[in-house]
Enzyme design. Structure first.
Site, PDB file in Angstrom:
ATOM      1  CE  LYS A   1     -14.311 -66.517 -70.308  1.00 35.94           C
ATOM      2  NZ  LYS A   1     -14.063 -65.202 -69.818  1.00 35.94           N
TER       3      LYS A   1
ATOM      4  CD  GLU B   1     -27.775 -63.957 -69.954  1.00 32.07           C
ATOM      5  OE1 GLU B   1     -27.626 -63.008 -70.746  1.00 32.07           O
ATOM      6  OE2 GLU B   1     -27.775 -63.816 -68.714  1.00 32.07           O
TER       7      GLU B   1
ATOM      8  CE  LYS C   1     -16.659 -64.258 -68.036  1.00 35.50           C
ATOM      9  NZ  LYS C   1     -15.907 -63.001 -68.072  1.00 35.50           N
TER      10      LYS C   1
ATOM     11  CB  CYS D   1     -14.674 -56.701 -68.425  1.00 36.37           C
ATOM     12  SG  CYS D   1     -15.747 -57.307 -67.092  1.00 36.37           S
TER      13      CYS D   1
ATOM     14  CB  CYS E   1     -17.461 -57.871 -64.220  1.00 34.51           C
ATOM     15  SG  CYS E   1     -16.344 -59.286 -64.142  1.00 34.51           S
TER      16      CYS E   1
ATOM     17  CB  SER F   1      -6.823 -69.160 -68.629  1.00 33.49           C
ATOM     18  OG  SER F   1      -7.753 -69.067 -67.567  1.00 33.49           O
TER      19      SER F   1
ATOM     20  CB  CYS G   1     -12.969 -57.741 -63.516  1.00 32.77           C
ATOM     21  SG  CYS G   1     -12.743 -58.578 -65.089  1.00 32.77           S
TER      22      CYS G   1
ATOM     23  NE  ARG H   1     -11.960 -64.957 -62.300  1.00 31.83           N
ATOM     24  CZ  ARG H   1     -13.033 -65.453 -61.708  1.00 31.83           C
ATOM     25  NH1 ARG H   1     -12.979 -65.829 -60.439  1.00 31.83           N
ATOM     26  NH2 ARG H   1     -14.160 -65.581 -62.382  1.00 31.83           N
TER      27      ARG H   1
ATOM     28  CE1 TYR I   1      -5.345 -66.555 -73.104  1.00 33.51           C
ATOM     29  CE2 TYR I   1      -6.824 -68.399 -72.613  1.00 33.51           C
ATOM     30  CZ  TYR I   1      -6.510 -67.060 -72.521  1.00 33.51           C
ATOM     31  OH  TYR I   1      -7.358 -66.219 -71.857  1.00 33.51           O
TER      32      TYR I   1
HETATM   33  C1  PBG Z   1     -13.086 -60.652 -67.645  1.00 35.12           C
HETATM   34  C2  PBG Z   1     -12.712 -61.906 -68.326  1.00 35.12           C
HETATM   35  C3  PBG Z   1     -12.362 -63.140 -67.766  1.00 35.12           C
HETATM   36  C4  PBG Z   1     -12.017 -63.963 -68.820  1.00 35.12           C
HETATM   37  C5  PBG Z   1     -12.196 -63.241 -69.991  1.00 35.12           C
HETATM   38  N1  PBG Z   1     -12.633 -61.983 -69.669  1.00 35.12           N
HETATM   39  C6  PBG Z   1     -12.253 -63.555 -66.345  1.00 35.12           C
HETATM   40  C7  PBG Z   1     -13.422 -63.599 -65.467  1.00 35.12           C
HETATM   41  O1  PBG Z   1     -14.555 -63.386 -65.872  1.00 35.12           O
HETATM   42  O2  PBG Z   1     -13.170 -63.814 -64.275  1.00 35.12           O
HETATM   43  C8  PBG Z   1     -11.526 -65.371 -68.686  1.00 35.12           C
HETATM   44  C9  PBG Z   1     -10.629 -65.841 -69.781  1.00 35.12           C
HETATM   45  C10 PBG Z   1      -9.872 -67.083 -69.496  1.00 35.12           C
HETATM   46  O3  PBG Z   1      -9.975 -67.712 -68.423  1.00 35.12           O
HETATM   47  O4  PBG Z   1      -9.112 -67.474 -70.391  1.00 35.12           O
HETATM   48  N2  PBG Z   1     -14.419 -60.529 -67.333  1.00 35.12           N
HETATM   49 ZN    ZN Z   2     -14.856 -58.862 -65.851  1.00 38.44          ZN
END
Ligand code: PBG
Ligand code: ZN
Length: 326
Positions: A248, A233, A195, A120, A130, A274, A122, A205, A313
Site C-alpha cells: 500500500k 517487512e 505500507k 489501528c 497509529c 484514496s 489513528c 484522512r 473505492y
Molecule cells: C489507518 C489507515 C490509513 C489508510 C488505511 N488505514 C491512513 C493512514 O495510514 O494515514 C489509508 C487508506 C486510503 O488512503 O485509502 N492507519
Molecule cells: Zn493508523
C-alpha cells in the site's frame, strides 16, 4: 525469425482474438470494498474528497454491502469513525462501537460476505497517530496490547479477517496470540505489511478525521525509496502469522507488488488508496480523463503486477463496468 513472417498485430485484430490472448483479467471477485461506518442510524453522508463514498451508519451500510455482494464483490473492509477520541483510542474496542455494530449487522444480513476490519489507533486517538504517544514519540510495544484489544473486539463481533494498518513491529504476532487465546483461531489476519508513508492518504484522512495532530507517520510507515525493506517487512509478518499480506499504496509501488508476489507466492493484496481514487475522479470531473477506462486500466495494472486482490473505492463501479463489458 522476425518481420515480415512474425506480425504481433494479427492477434490484436478483433476483440475476440484479443480476449483469447489476454494474460490478465479482472473480476469483481478480486475486489475488496472499503466502507466508512459512523455511530447512529439513518446516516448516509457523502465524503467530499471521495465522491461516491459515504459515511454510513450500521443500518444503512448493510444495504450498500448487500448491493456490492449482489454485484459479485466478496469482501468489505470497514473503517470506523467513533463517537469520541482520546489518547489511548479506547473507543476502538467498545462492543457497541460503529465497527462492531456494523460487523454484527452485516453478518446477520449477508452472512457469506467476507467482513474485514481495519485495525489501528489513528481513527480513535485524539492525536491522530497509529500508536501510543509519549512526548513527540510513537511508542511501539505499549501499542501492541491496544491493537490486540481492537482486533479481539472485531473478532468477537464476527469479523472474518482483521487488518492491522499501524505498522508497529510485532503487531501481527500480538494479534494472532490474542485471537488464539480467545478461541478465534479461524479469524484471518491481513497485514498492511509494506505500507509506505505516502501523500496518497490525504482524502482518507479527511474521511476518517485521522490526520496526525503533530509530526507525520514517517517513524513507523515505510520510506518510499525502499523495496528490499518491503520484502523484509512482508517476511516478518508472514513469520508472525499473517495470512494475507498487503502492499500500500498500489500505483507508485507496482514494483513492490511484483517483487512480493515473486518472492513469496502468498495471498497478496494491494490497496488502491484514496488519493489514487480521487485523482481519477477529479480528472474525470474536469473532463480530462475517461473515468471508466482509466479506473479499469489501473485496476488491471495492479492485478498484472501480481496482486491477487485489490482494495478499491472503485469496487462497485468497476464490478458494474466489467459486467457491462467495454
Ligand atoms: C489507518 C489507515 C490509513 C489508510 C488505511 N488505514 C491512513 C493512514 O495510514 O494515514 C489509508 C487508506 C486510503 O488512503 O485509502 N492507519
Ligand atoms: Zn493508523
Amino acid at each position: 525469425m522476425g518481420f515480415p513472417v512474425v506480425r504481433p498485430r494479427r492477434l490484436r485484430r478483433t476483440p475476440q482474438l484479443r480476449r483469447l490472448v489476454a494474460e490478465t483479467s479482472l473480476d469483481p471477485g478480486d475486489f475488496i470494498y472499503p466502507l466508512f461506518v459512523v455511530p447512529g442510524s439513518g446516516v448516509k453522508e457523502e465524503i467530499p474528497s471521495m465522491p461516491g463514498n459515504y459515511h454510513w451508519s450500521a443500518d444503512l451500510v448493510v444495504e450498500e454491502a448487500a448491493a456490492a455482494w449482489q454485484e459479485g464483490i466478496p469482501a468489505v473492509l470497514l473503517f470506523g469513525i467513533p463517537e469520541y477520541k482520546d489518547a489511548q483510542g479506547s473507543a476502538g474496542w467498545r462492543e457497541d462501537g460503529p465497527v462492531q455494530r456494523a460487523i454484527r449487522a452485516l453478518k446477520r444480513a449477508v452472512p457469506e460476505l467476507v467482513v474485514m476490519t481495519d485495525v489501528c489507533l489513528c481513527d480513535y486517538t485524539d492525536h491522530g497517530h497509529c500508536g501510543v504517544v509519549k512526548g513527540q514519540e510513537i511508542l511501539n510495544d505499549p501499542t501492541l496490547d491496544l491493537l490486540a484489544r481492537i482486533a479481539l473486539s472485531h473478532a468477537e463481533a464476527g469479523a472474518d479477517v482483521v487488518a492491522p494498518s499501524d505498522m508497529m513491529d510485532g503487531r501481527v504476532a500480538a494479534i494472532r496470540q490474542r485471537l488464539d487465546e480467545h478461541g478465534f483461531t479461524h479469524v484471518a489476519i491481513m497485514s498492511y505489511a509494506a505500507k509506505y508513508a505516502s501523500a496518497m492518504y490525504g482524502p482518507f484522512r479527511e474521511a476518517a478525521q485521522s490526520a496526525p495532530q503533530f509530526g507525520d507517520r514517517r517513524s513507523y510507515q515505510m520510506d518510499p525509496p525502499n523495496s528490499d525493506e518491503a520484502l523484509r517487512e512482508i517476511e516478518l509478518d508472514l513469520e508472525e502469522g499473517a495470512d494475507i499480506v498487503m502492499v500500500k499504496p498500489a500505483l507508485a509501488y507496482l514494483d513492490v507488488i511484483a517483487r512480493a508476489k515473486e518472492a513469496f507466492g502468498v495471498p497478496l493484496a494491494a490497496y488502491n488508496v484514496s488519493g489514487e481514487f480521487s485523482m481519477v475522479k477529479a480528472a474525470a470531473r474536469l473532463g480530462w480523463l475517461d473515468e471508466r477506462r482509466t479506473a479499469l486500466e489501473i485496476l488491471l495494472g495492479i492485478k498484472r503486477a501480481g496482486a491477487d486482490m485489490i482494495i478499491t473505492y472503485f469496487a462497485r463501479d468497476a464490478a458494474r463496468w466489467l459486467k457491462e463489458g467495454l
